[in-house]
Design a protein around this motif. Structure first.
Motif, short mmCIF file in Angstrom:
data_model
loop_
_atom_site.label_atom_id
_atom_site.label_comp_id
_atom_site.label_asym_id
_atom_site.label_seq_id
_atom_site.Cartn_x
_atom_site.Cartn_y
_atom_site.Cartn_z
N GLU A 72 0.80 -1.23 0.00
CA GLU A 72 0.00 0.00 0.00
C GLU A 72 0.84 1.28 0.00
O GLU A 72 0.32 2.35 -0.31
CB GLU A 72 -0.95 0.01 1.19
N ILE A 73 2.12 1.17 0.37
CA ILE A 73 2.99 2.36 0.42
C ILE A 73 4.05 2.36 -0.66
O ILE A 73 4.76 3.34 -0.83
CB ILE A 73 3.65 2.53 1.80
N VAL A 74 4.18 1.28 -1.41
CA VAL A 74 5.30 1.14 -2.34
C VAL A 74 5.30 2.24 -3.40
O VAL A 74 6.36 2.75 -3.76
CB VAL A 74 5.35 -0.28 -2.98
N ASP A 75 4.13 2.64 -3.89
CA ASP A 75 4.10 3.71 -4.90
C ASP A 75 4.57 5.04 -4.32
O ASP A 75 5.31 5.79 -4.98
CB ASP A 75 2.69 3.86 -5.49
N GLU A 76 4.14 5.34 -3.10
CA GLU A 76 4.60 6.57 -2.44
C GLU A 76 6.12 6.53 -2.23
O GLU A 76 6.81 7.54 -2.43
CB GLU A 76 3.88 6.73 -1.10
N PHE A 77 6.63 5.38 -1.82
CA PHE A 77 8.07 5.19 -1.62
C PHE A 77 8.84 5.44 -2.91
O PHE A 77 9.78 6.23 -2.95
CB PHE A 77 8.31 3.78 -1.08
N PHE A 78 8.42 4.78 -4.00
CA PHE A 78 9.11 4.95 -5.28
C PHE A 78 8.97 6.37 -5.83
O PHE A 78 9.89 6.90 -6.45
CB PHE A 78 8.63 3.94 -6.31
N SER A 79 7.83 6.98 -5.62
CA SER A 79 7.62 8.35 -6.07
C SER A 79 8.60 9.28 -5.37
O SER A 79 9.16 10.20 -6.00
CB SER A 79 6.18 8.78 -5.80
N PHE A 80 8.83 9.04 -4.08
CA PHE A 80 9.76 9.90 -3.34
C PHE A 80 11.20 9.70 -3.78
O PHE A 80 11.92 10.67 -4.01
CB PHE A 80 9.65 9.66 -1.83
N ILE A 81 11.65 8.45 -3.91
CA ILE A 81 13.07 8.23 -4.24
C ILE A 81 13.36 8.48 -5.72
O ILE A 81 14.46 8.88 -6.07
CB ILE A 81 13.57 6.84 -3.80
N GLY A 82 12.36 8.26 -6.57
CA GLY A 82 12.59 8.48 -8.01
C GLY A 82 13.78 7.69 -8.50
O GLY A 82 13.98 6.53 -8.14
N ASP A 83 14.61 8.35 -9.30
CA ASP A 83 15.81 7.68 -9.81
C ASP A 83 17.08 8.20 -9.14
O ASP A 83 18.18 8.02 -9.65
CB ASP A 83 15.89 7.83 -11.34
N PHE A 93 22.02 -4.77 4.15
CA PHE A 93 20.88 -5.10 5.02
C PHE A 93 19.60 -4.48 4.47
O PHE A 93 18.62 -5.18 4.22
CB PHE A 93 21.18 -4.59 6.43
N ASP A 94 19.59 -3.16 4.30
CA ASP A 94 18.38 -2.46 3.88
C ASP A 94 17.91 -2.89 2.49
O ASP A 94 16.71 -3.11 2.28
CB ASP A 94 18.60 -0.94 3.90
N MET A 95 18.82 -3.00 1.56
CA MET A 95 18.42 -3.39 0.20
C MET A 95 17.94 -4.83 0.14
O MET A 95 17.06 -5.16 -0.65
CB MET A 95 19.56 -3.14 -0.80
N GLY A 96 18.50 -5.69 0.97
CA GLY A 96 18.00 -7.07 1.05
C GLY A 96 16.54 -7.09 1.45
O GLY A 96 15.72 -7.80 0.85
N PHE A 97 16.19 -6.29 2.46
CA PHE A 97 14.81 -6.22 2.90
C PHE A 97 13.91 -5.56 1.86
O PHE A 97 12.80 -6.03 1.61
CB PHE A 97 14.70 -5.47 4.24
N ILE A 98 14.36 -4.47 1.26
CA ILE A 98 13.55 -3.80 0.24
C ILE A 98 13.30 -4.72 -0.94
O ILE A 98 12.17 -4.86 -1.41
CB ILE A 98 14.20 -2.48 -0.20
#
Length: 104
Positions: A72-83, A93-98
């Motif tokens: 439910e939050i993945v679109d908001e997350f990707f919109s914020f980080i962009g490219d 650690f973090d990228m493994g979880f993401i």
């Protein structure tokens, strides 16, 4: 140059054991300086949190029960980080979880 400083909190130490993300924090930098734009999300992990993890971040099963799911939050997350390039203290650690969340 735009960058995103990123951190996660999780239910436990290993995504390989089925642990999930419970919190994402991200801060936008422009030319290495904070812009004031930030993203902070709590996530319902749909599983119990290890006691050791609660001791680190203080987030409990009860607190996260009514929070949105990662889907439910993945679109908001990707919109914020962009490219933008990501700046992550413990990137493996973090990228493994993401990546595990994205695989679900």
């Amino acid at each position: 140059m735009r960058e995103i400083v990123l951190d996660t909190e999780t239910t436990g130490i290993s995504w390989r054991d089925g642990h999930r993300i419970v919190e994402i924090g991200a801060l936008e930098l422009m030319h290495h300086l904070p812009t004031g734009k930030r993203l902070h999300l709590y996530i319902n992990p749909e599983r119990d949190i290890d006691d050791g993890a609660v001791g680190i971040h203080g987030l409990t099963n009860e607190f996260l029960t009514d929070m949105p799911l990662f889907a439910e939050i993945v679109d908001e997350f990707f919109s914020f980080i962009g490219d933008a390039p990501l700046v992550i203290h413990n990137a493996t650690f973090d990228m493994g979880f993401i990546n595990a969340e994205l695989d679900k």
